[in-house]
Design an enzyme around this catalytic site. Sequence first.
Site, short mmCIF file in Angstrom:
data_model
loop_
_atom_site.label_atom_id
_atom_site.label_comp_id
_atom_site.label_asym_id
_atom_site.label_seq_id
_atom_site.Cartn_x
_atom_site.Cartn_y
_atom_site.Cartn_z
CG ASN A 112 23.73 43.70 24.99
OD1 ASN A 112 23.20 43.83 24.09
ND2 ASN A 112 24.25 44.76 25.53
CG HIS A 121 21.61 47.74 28.60
ND1 HIS A 121 22.67 48.64 28.96
CD2 HIS A 121 21.80 46.35 28.32
CE1 HIS A 121 23.61 47.85 29.00
NE2 HIS A 121 23.39 46.56 28.86
CG ASP A 159 25.53 51.60 31.93
OD1 ASP A 159 24.79 50.61 31.48
OD2 ASP A 159 26.30 52.07 31.85
CG HIS A 161 22.96 43.57 32.53
ND1 HIS A 161 23.55 42.44 32.48
CD2 HIS A 161 23.22 44.28 31.39
CE1 HIS A 161 24.65 42.70 31.43
NE2 HIS A 161 24.23 43.94 30.78
N GLY A 202 27.52 40.92 22.77
CA GLY A 202 28.07 42.42 23.34
C GLY A 202 28.06 42.30 24.80
CD GLN A 203 25.82 38.65 29.37
OE1 GLN A 203 25.69 37.82 28.60
NE2 GLN A 203 25.41 38.69 30.48
P1 DGP Z 1 26.45 44.80 28.87
O1 DGP Z 1 27.57 45.15 27.41
O2 DGP Z 1 25.23 44.38 28.18
O3 DGP Z 1 26.99 43.53 29.40
O4 DGP Z 1 26.53 45.92 29.72
C1 DGP Z 1 26.99 46.09 31.09
C2 DGP Z 1 26.95 47.31 31.26
O5 DGP Z 1 27.11 47.45 32.78
C3 DGP Z 1 27.44 48.56 30.68
O6 DGP Z 1 26.82 49.28 29.96
C4 DGP Z 1 28.43 49.23 31.72
C5 DGP Z 1 27.71 48.79 33.11
N1 DGP Z 1 28.56 48.92 34.08
C6 DGP Z 1 29.65 48.03 34.12
N2 DGP Z 1 30.38 47.89 35.31
C7 DGP Z 1 29.55 49.06 35.95
C8 DGP Z 1 29.47 49.20 37.48
O7 DGP Z 1 30.32 49.03 38.20
N3 DGP Z 1 28.49 50.09 37.80
C9 DGP Z 1 27.44 50.40 37.01
N4 DGP Z 1 26.48 51.40 37.45
N5 DGP Z 1 27.51 50.16 35.80
C10 DGP Z 1 28.38 49.29 35.36
#
Ligand code: DGP
Length: 114
Positions: free
Chosen positions: A87, A102, A30, A100, A93-94
Amino acid sequence: MSDCIFCKIIAGDIPGKKVYEDDEILAFHDVNPQAPVHFLVIPKKHIRNIMELEAADTALLGRLLFKAQELAVEQGCGEKGARFVINCKDNGGQTVDHLHVHVLGGRFMEWPPG
Ligand code: DGP
């Protein structure tokens, strides 16, 4: 899907710190880690969220979760455990509309979440 940030990571158009990849699944760290271990496990198929899963996707979801477990163990979370979070949409909170999981570990996490 052309405007999906995770599809761009799958395609290699945006860099991602890869943890695992096969034909159906990608896992990567992340970008904004919330724990010492924090990576995301995603299907390569663009599924927007868990509400949009179809019956035909159940085997894929099973593989996704089993891979999340295997990778959590590989990342040192086998003994003390980890949190596996999906999420969904605004109330969940998505922020990225590509399904995905986490995987967070390496520290104790409170319950319930804020
Ligand atoms: P959610 O809130 O469950 O949709 O989490 C999305 C997650 O994705 C958040 O924790 C940050 C991560 N994220 C967003 N953009 C990028 C990216 O460009 N690269 C990576 N590695 N993670 C990302």
